[in-house]
Each structure stands twice: as structure tokens, then as C-alpha cells.
Design an enzyme around this catalytic site. Structure first.
Site, short mmCIF file in Angstrom:
data_model
loop_
_atom_site.label_atom_id
_atom_site.label_comp_id
_atom_site.label_asym_id
_atom_site.label_seq_id
_atom_site.Cartn_x
_atom_site.Cartn_y
_atom_site.Cartn_z
N HIS A 128 16.75 73.20 23.86
CA HIS A 128 16.54 74.38 23.02
C HIS A 128 15.91 75.46 23.90
O HIS A 128 15.22 75.18 24.87
CB HIS A 128 15.59 74.01 21.88
CG HIS A 128 15.43 75.04 20.82
ND1 HIS A 128 14.60 76.13 20.97
CD2 HIS A 128 15.96 75.14 19.57
CE1 HIS A 128 14.62 76.86 19.87
NE2 HIS A 128 15.45 76.29 19.00
N ASP A 205 10.15 67.17 24.23
CA ASP A 205 10.29 68.03 23.06
C ASP A 205 10.74 67.17 21.89
O ASP A 205 11.90 66.77 21.79
CB ASP A 205 11.31 69.14 23.35
CG ASP A 205 11.50 70.08 22.16
OD1 ASP A 205 10.90 69.85 21.11
OD2 ASP A 205 12.28 71.03 22.30
N GLN A 208 13.01 67.56 17.00
CA GLN A 208 13.96 66.85 16.15
C GLN A 208 13.63 65.37 16.04
O GLN A 208 13.70 64.78 14.96
CB GLN A 208 15.38 67.01 16.71
CG GLN A 208 15.91 68.43 16.73
CD GLN A 208 16.10 69.03 15.36
OE1 GLN A 208 16.37 68.33 14.39
NE2 GLN A 208 15.98 70.34 15.28
N LYS A 231 9.84 71.03 10.37
CA LYS A 231 10.96 70.09 10.38
C LYS A 231 10.54 68.72 9.84
O LYS A 231 11.39 67.86 9.58
CB LYS A 231 11.52 69.95 11.80
CG LYS A 231 12.07 71.25 12.39
CD LYS A 231 12.66 71.03 13.76
CE LYS A 231 12.89 72.33 14.51
NZ LYS A 231 13.89 73.20 13.89
N CYS A 369 20.14 78.29 19.45
CA CYS A 369 19.16 78.47 20.54
C CYS A 369 19.42 77.46 21.66
O CYS A 369 18.48 76.84 22.19
CB CYS A 369 17.73 78.35 20.02
SG CYS A 369 17.24 79.69 18.93
#
Length: 411
Positions: A128, A205, A208, A231, A369
């Protein structure tokens, strides 16, 4: 029936906890399949924020009065919920941020003083932008070199290419734990092992992954891990940065202000210890409390049952889409998450999303993104349906039916 989707989950009861799911869009029941962008909020989160606002709001820390003490207890209880969720060793490892983006920027800023011209930072092409641009800052301002790792044909991270990218000049590795476009879940433990062999730090990261994959930061061995509240069925404006005690201790403060100091004089300043060293100013108190409520809500549902439910939805959608001529699915790595990204020949993703919205179906369209990944896929943009705990097979069928109508209009 939606509740029959999983023996361990009562999906109808879960859906009843999300008030927004009862609304209609353009005369159709809302089918919300944009969960990878942001998930909806259960009553547990809405009520936690509202009740704190109504009964015990005040600024946190250093307060003597009752409201401040109660707000501080709720705020720090949220930090403990995040610690438990990630299996961090101590609450001092948990820094509250505005979200994953700020967490990554914090780490990049903290690392900037250690970067020398020619030092290498390893990324994948499916990152991202939030996990790309902060490292470009270090390239532009400190002479860092960005090394890019590609993918295999099915959308998996090319681990042979990754191993080859690691070397004596590698200073840092920043990798997604789960792609927001392809749904690919990376082998983070192996990524960390290879990086640590050459003395490099690793940031994962988890924007998600944190909602779809059980995360144990100690087992993964990461130096840094970020996740974002919105999220995770929580509020916007709140996220978590995990750092090891060693990483947090060596990192310089990101912002200056209240809370992050120990002593301030006209001549000098000494800094507070982690996590407060990185939490300058009045924190997002209500947002953090809402995140704590969201994490506790998630933990009340068996992870395996949730994962199975989401993957049943994903598989059903894939089978339905395979019957649509000219449709291409992007990313079919083994063990991927419930993110379905696709292109339809002769149709722009924005047009697809707009037509689906006419039928109450919400999906995402654009480059997500992730422009380097779009370049790799050979498309300027894609459409994406992403699934959550509250989605149903009937909603997947509505999505497939609406997409078939869109194709007739556009192709």
C-alpha cells in the site's frame, strides 16, 4: 438462512449487532462488500464511545479527579486489549497512533537518523502507498536505496527474490502481512528470519491481516507491527504500533508536546519512556476506547469459524464470477484472505462500481493505493469485493447478479 453459514457463528445475530446493515441503498438492501477499505461498527463499539462520552469523559493521565481517573482506566484498558490481541509481551510495547499510516511514518522518522547514503530498504511491489511513501522520504532525504521484491504468477511473494534482495546493505524491511488488493498472506516469520540474519529490522503492515489472520508478534519475531482500528470494526482515527522494547528504546520521538516528556527546562528536555514517548499531545481517548471494545468484540468470536465463514463467501463469489465472460481475477495465492479483486474486459472499474451501487452493492474501484502493483498487473485500476464476518451467501449472490447486469450495460 444466513445463520446456517457456520455451526459456530450465528450470522443473523451478528448482523443484528450492526445497525447500518438494516438500511437500504437506492431501494435495495445494503450489500456492503468494501470491508478491506473500512469495516462497519457493531453496537459494542458505538455504545462504548457514546457511554464514555456521556458518563466519564475527561483528559487522561495526571488527573486527580474522578472523571480523569475513570477515563484513564478505560484508555489504558484499551491498550491492554491491543496487547492481548497481538500477544505483545507488555503494554509498554503498544503505541496508539492515528492508524497504520501514522505508525509507519513514525517508524520511518525514528529510523531516519540511522540511515546513511546507500543503505537499503526492502519492499514488495504489492505494498500500500502508506508503506511506500515514507520510505521514499528516506530515499529522497537521506540517500536510502529501495529494493523491490516481485511476485510469483499466482500473486504470492517471491521468496527466492526476497532472499536475494537481502544483503549486507539491508537496513530495513517493510512488508505487508496481507495484501489489500490480492489478499496474499506473506510468510512473515520467514521474512523476519532472513532479515534478522543480516541485522535488519522488520516492519509488518498488518492493516489487512490483523482482522483476518491470527497475529502473534512474538512468534513472528517482528520488530514493528502496525494495525488500524477502522478495519477492525473499530473507529477511524486510531491505530496501534507494536514495537519491541529494544526497537522502541532506540527510536527517537516522532512528535514533541505534552505527555512525551519527562523534564523540560529552558536549556534541555528529557523524554518519557515508551509508549508515552511516542504519544505527544492529548490522545484519541474515545477512539482508543472504541478500538478496545472492537478488539474485545472480535475476540468473542472463534477465529477459525470466522475465517471459514469468510472463505466460504469468497469461494462462492469466485465460482460465480468464473461464469462471466471477460472477467479476470487478480491474486489466487494459496492461503490468501477473503479479498476478491477483478477486472472486466471492456468495462472501467469505476463504472462497474457505480452500476453495482444502483443495486445497493458497495464495492471499491481504483488503484487501491497500490500503483506499483497495478503496473505489475498491467491495469490502471481494478474492482474489489472484500468480505467480513457479517456478510452472507445471499449478499454474494446479489453481488454476482448485479455484476452480470453491469456487464450487459457496459460490454
Amino acid at each position: 438462512m444466513a445463520g446456517a453459514m457456520s455451526k459456530a457463528l450465528d450470522i443473523d445475530a451478528i448482523r443484528a449487532e450492526f445497525p447500518i446493515l438494516s438500511r437500504e441503498v437506492n431501494g435495495y438492501p445494503l450489500v456492503y462488500l468494501d470491508n478491506a477499505a473500512s469495516a462497519q461498527k457493531p453496537n459494542a463499539v458505538i455504545d462504548a464511545i457514546a457511554n464514555q462520552s456521556r458518563t466519564a469523559y475527561a483528559n487522561v493521565h495526571r488527573g486527580i479527579h474522578t472523571l480523569s481517573n475513570e477515563a484513564t482506566e478505560a484508555y489504558e484498558a484499551a491498550r491492554e486489549a491491543a496487547r492481548e490481541y497481538l500477544n505483545a509481551p507488555a503494554h509498554e510495547n503498544i503505541v496508539f497512533t492515528k492508524g497504520s499510516t501514522e505508525g509507519i511514518n513514525l517508524v520511518a522518522s525514528a529510523l531516519a537518523g540511522e540511515i546513511q547514503p546507500g543503505d537499503e530498504i526492502v519492499l514488495s511491489i504489492m505494498e500500500h502507498h502508506s508503506n511506500i511513501i515514507p520510505w521514499h522520504f528516506l530515499r529522497e532525504r537521506h540517500g536510502a536505496v529501495l529494493r523491490w521484491v516481485g511476485l510469483t504468477e499466482d500473486g504470492s511473494l517471491d521468496m527466492a527474490e526476497y532472499a536475494a534482495a537481502i544483503g549486507p546493505k539491508t537496513k530495513f524491511v517493510a512488508m505487508t502481512h496481507m495484501s489489500n488488493v490480492l489478499g496474499t498472506v506473506t510468510d512473515m516469520a520467514e521474512i523476519v528470519r532472513l532479515a534478522h540474519e543480516v541485522g535488519a529490522q522488520v516492519l509488518a503492515d498488518g492493516s489487512q491481516a490483523a482482522v483476518h489472520v491470527p497475529v502473534d508478534v512474538q512468534a513472528l519475531g517482528v520488530d514493528w507491527y502496525v494495525m488500524t482500528g477502522h478495519k477492525l470494526y473499530g473507529p477511524t482515527g486510531i491505530g496501534v504500533l507494536y514495537g519491541t522494547a529494544e526497537a522502541l528504546d532506540r527510536a527517537r520521538p516522532y512528535q514533541g508536546g505534552g505527555e512525551m516528556i519527562e523534564i523540560v527546562t529552558r536549556e534541555r528536555v528529557t523524554y518519557n519512556t515508551a509508549p508515552h514517548k511516542f504519544e505527544a499531545g492529548t490522545p484519541p481517548i474515545l477512539e482508543a476506547i472504541g478500538l478496545g471494545a472492537a478488539l474485545n468484540w472480535i475476540r468473542n468470536h472463534p477465529f477459525e469459524a470466522v475465517h471459514d465463514h469468510e472463505m466460504i463467501l469468497y469461494s462462492h463469489a469466485v465460482e460465480g464470477l468464473r461464469g462471466i465472460n471477460g472477467l479476470r481475477i487478480h491474486g489466487e495465492a494459496p492461503g490468501k484472505g477473503a479479498v476478491l479483486t477483478f477486472s472486466l474486459e471492456g468495462a472501467h472499474p469505476h463504472d462497474i462500481a457505480q452500476i453495482l451501487d444502483r443495486y445497493g452493492v458497495a464495492i471499491r474501484a481504483g488503484h487501491h493505493c497500490a500503483q506499483p502493483l497495478m503496473e505489475h498487473l498491467g491495469v490502471p485500476s481494478t474492482a474489489r469485493a472484500s468480505f467480513a464476518i457479517y456478510n452472507t451467501l445471499a449478499e454474494v449472490d446479489a453481488f454476482i447478479e448485479a455484476l452480470a447486469k453491469a456487464r450487459k450495460m457496459l460490454v
